[in-house]
Write an enzyme that holds these catalytic residues in place. Sequence first.
Site, short mmCIF file in Angstrom:
data_model
loop_
_atom_site.label_atom_id
_atom_site.label_comp_id
_atom_site.label_asym_id
_atom_site.label_seq_id
_atom_site.Cartn_x
_atom_site.Cartn_y
_atom_site.Cartn_z
N ASP A 40 0.83 -1.20 0.00
CA ASP A 40 0.00 0.00 0.00
C ASP A 40 0.87 1.26 0.00
O ASP A 40 1.95 1.26 -0.61
CB ASP A 40 -0.94 -0.07 1.23
CG ASP A 40 -2.28 0.60 0.98
OD1 ASP A 40 -2.28 1.80 0.69
OD2 ASP A 40 -3.32 -0.08 1.09
N HIS A 69 -3.98 6.04 3.16
CA HIS A 69 -4.60 4.79 2.72
C HIS A 69 -3.97 3.56 3.39
O HIS A 69 -4.67 2.68 3.91
CB HIS A 69 -4.45 4.72 1.20
CG HIS A 69 -5.23 3.66 0.51
ND1 HIS A 69 -4.72 2.41 0.25
CD2 HIS A 69 -6.48 3.66 -0.01
CE1 HIS A 69 -5.63 1.69 -0.40
NE2 HIS A 69 -6.70 2.43 -0.57
N SER A 112 -11.15 -0.89 -1.16
CA SER A 112 -9.89 -0.82 -0.43
C SER A 112 -10.09 -1.09 1.04
O SER A 112 -9.21 -1.60 1.72
CB SER A 112 -9.27 0.57 -0.55
OG SER A 112 -8.54 0.69 -1.73
#
Length: 795
Positions: A159, A235, A571
């Site tokens: 990520d 994220h 996600s």
Amino acid sequence: MAFSPSFLLLIVSVSILFLSSLGDYAADTSTQKSYIIRVRGDLKPCVFADVEHWYSSTLNTLCSSTDSLERSSQATRGDRKLLHVYRTVFHGFSAVLTPAEAELLQSDPVVLAVLPDQPRQLHITRTPLFLGLVSADSKPKSLLAVAESGSSVVIAVIDTGIRPDHRSFADDGRLPPPPSRWNGSCDHGPSFPATACNRKLVGARFFSTGYVAATHGTATNVGPDIFSPIDSEGHGTHTASTAAGVSTPNASLLGYAAGLASGVAPSARVAVYKACWSTGCYDSDILAAVDAAVTDGADIVTLSLGAGSVPTHLDPVAISAFGATERGVFVAASAGNGGPGESTVANAAPWITTVGAGSIDRRFPADVVLGDGTVMTGAAINAGMRFSPRRSFPLVYAGNVSISTPGFRSSAPYCFNGSLDPEAVRGKVVLCERGAVPRAEKGLAVKNAGGAAMILANAPTDGEGVTPDANVLPAVSVGYKAGRAIKEYIGANNDPRVRLSFRGTQIEVKPAPTLAGFSGRGPSLHSPHVIKPDVIAPGVGILAAWPDRVSPTGLKADRRRTEFNIISGTSMSCPHVAGVAALLKAAHPDWSPAAIKSALMTTAYVADNMGQDLVDEGTGNRSTEWAYGSGHVDPEKAVDPGLVYDLTVEDYLDFMCSSNYSSAAIRMITKRQVNCSDKTRKPWDLNYPSILVVLEQSGSGNLEALVHRTVMNVGEEKSEYSVSVKEPEGVRLVVEPQKLVFEGKGQKQEFAVKVSAEAVNLPRGGSLTEFGSVTWSDGKHRVRSPVAVTWQQPY
Ligand SMILES: *[C@@H]1O[C@H](CO)[C@@H](O)[C@H](O)[C@H]1NC(C)=O
Ligand SMILES: *[C@@H]1O[C@H](CO)[C@@H](O)[C@H](O)[C@H]1NC(C)=O
Ligand SMILES: *[C@@H]1O[C@H](CO)[C@@H](O)[C@H](O)[C@H]1NC(C)=O
Ligand SMILES: *[C@@H]1O[C@H](CO)[C@@H](O)[C@H](O)[C@H]1NC(C)=O
Ligand SMILES: *[C@@H]1O[C@H](CO)[C@@H](O)[C@H](O)[C@H]1NC(C)=O
Ligand SMILES: *[C@@H]1O[C@H](CO)[C@@H](O)[C@H](O)[C@H]1NC(C)=O
Ligand SMILES: *[C@@H]1O[C@H](CO)[C@@H](O)[C@H](O)[C@H]1NC(C)=O
């Protein structure tokens, strides 16, 4: 130094090729790009001790021969660097080449393929919120108890990196040392000291060479792209803590109501592999990250990123996932946010567990009350801004309040920054259309132009699914139908007005779960013989950890900082499944990736909390298996599934043969030369936990197919299962035998499903799918497989 014949060949052919393309070669190095080179590992000449020397030599041979032809005064252009060397899930390397060099390498017999490097996108839809959180999401408490044993499992998160000093990754002193096989490392660098890792965060690495090369070296170690494992996006911190963050009391967003936040597997170890940068996640870096994760000894890999539609043998996620699966590593990947349209699912190779997104029973409703009294409900997170529900505002459509500069007329409906005329917007509520720019930026554009609030309307392709959104001003997201009605109201009135009412948090919402509108849908164009996605998990309005260097909207202009954030996307659903898989792996260390996936799929549920079929927020109608696959994961049931459908590498090879993959494609994916001579198997004979049969109509008359399956007993020693069948409309399903008797654990039994269907009327090239199911039960366990039957009319 002795060269293998293939390298001699290479040098000769370099010269020939180079002469013919001297012009563009000498003139323009900007045509250089990065490429990924798949090499036949079995042909490594023994003069090279290591593949890295071999690859380097290949590259530098290419280099010196071209340089001499250039008659350059500088004899060499320096040692050309390999961007990455791949050793585990992939054999080969990546490097910067000219197109001519790429073509040349392609012709080398040791080279299987030369692929241009490409960026993939994170599967996120961002939405911060203003409210108190009770528990992070729908995690069953008994699962958290099971999780105590999860410390033997390492989850690799591919990520944007991580904020290591977040409470969610604190070492509370209770964790034993990492498992002895773990061989990961902690890269240090800017904002990331070597001491950042601990017994919770057991690895942190970053992979930037592909990204740097792809951006022609313009990427610098400043701004958002910091060359260390630090997360400057948010994220990666969010997904890592969703999968395995420790329990953190008093988690809150912007100081509002407090609650407990916890990852799904709070005792599992986290290892981060940062491969995503400000312009995306490049294939070459993704491959390197998964390669490293598997080499380091991770058990689970989670990838909340991907491309929309890439053939399996060109997809770095699919290729690296195969290599990982082959080594017993479970891979979860997000289904993408391309829904609700058909065939929008990403990461659909059968060895991947593909995760779609559902809502949870918590919403953030807000009402749009038009001057004529019409009320429409959308979603909103009103992040601490005062806003009176009684005050009425003038309402304008963004497309009709653009600045006069011609170029901006077409961008104004989408509320591009600077496209709105402050004279016409000040103090008003602005209706913006979704699309073209990130949603949070639209909010900023309206705010910059002096607007009081924003209404964000879905495009027809977004359907009716709304996600509570991150915004720098009060804003409500509404579905397509509501947006159209508001636009009509504005157009038909001289003095359109609106009131907005933010209703905060609603819990125990019914129905839940529902299918998130954005969740990627099947059928997959590149994996048409399996139902995809496989499962859904919570992906709307998810609370998890957030870095302190990033605002909740991710916008620079947003000065807010928060320890936790609430965002949406597949996600967010993917790391939930990675966390559940970690718990299953901890409970059953001997289970293969396919067994874990089978347990997740056969125990998934397909009814909401009102006992009805799952509703699709994209359409407002009943959802289907093309959206939820086998259903919503049920961790507690998955720990004890009764039976599993297991799979080996050989099974996947058979599947690729029967699906007519070319031998080159099979080799790209599997590193194996396969002889697909056995043409008797069908793709639906893959021992998958769901069933998809494609019936090619060639005339009239009955269509038939036989599906074979093998189940393994992982429940009680002695058990007897009987079958129940729900037939798809127009289809007859006969299961033989009707009973399966097991005498011990690990015992396998086979059964067959005979599918027969009447031909249906379809236009040329048309298709129709109906769904049913086959369920085995011993009275305690229910082992359910959805069955899809597709009629296909040839062109
Ligand atoms: C662990 O990693 C080190 C350095 O990367 C390497 O030298 C060693 O061989 C590895 N050990 C195992 C068991 O893989
Ligand atoms: C909980 O969080 C709030 C806001 O971050 C803080 O003011 C408060 O002191 C915290 N309470 C505890 C018990 O940690
Ligand atoms: C947005 O536009 C305003 C002026 O219209 C400008 O000052 C600002 O820099 C722009 N912001 C961004 C992020 O482009
Ligand atoms: C925008 O302006 C055009 C032209 O004046 C008008 O016809 C239309 O109704 C307006 N649309 C809205 C939504 O106000
Ligand atoms: C939803 O269901 C209605 C009624 O059955 C149908 O007319 C409509 O086409 C469906 N919408 C979609 C997008 O499938
Ligand atoms: C594979 O190709 C064979 C021969 O062309 C054909 O009969 C078969 O239907 C194909 N299978 C699939 C799954 O496309
Ligand atoms: C593939 O296998 C078949 C049967 O075993 C054999 O006849 C054929 O020669 C093989 N083909 C190749 C290319 O090895």
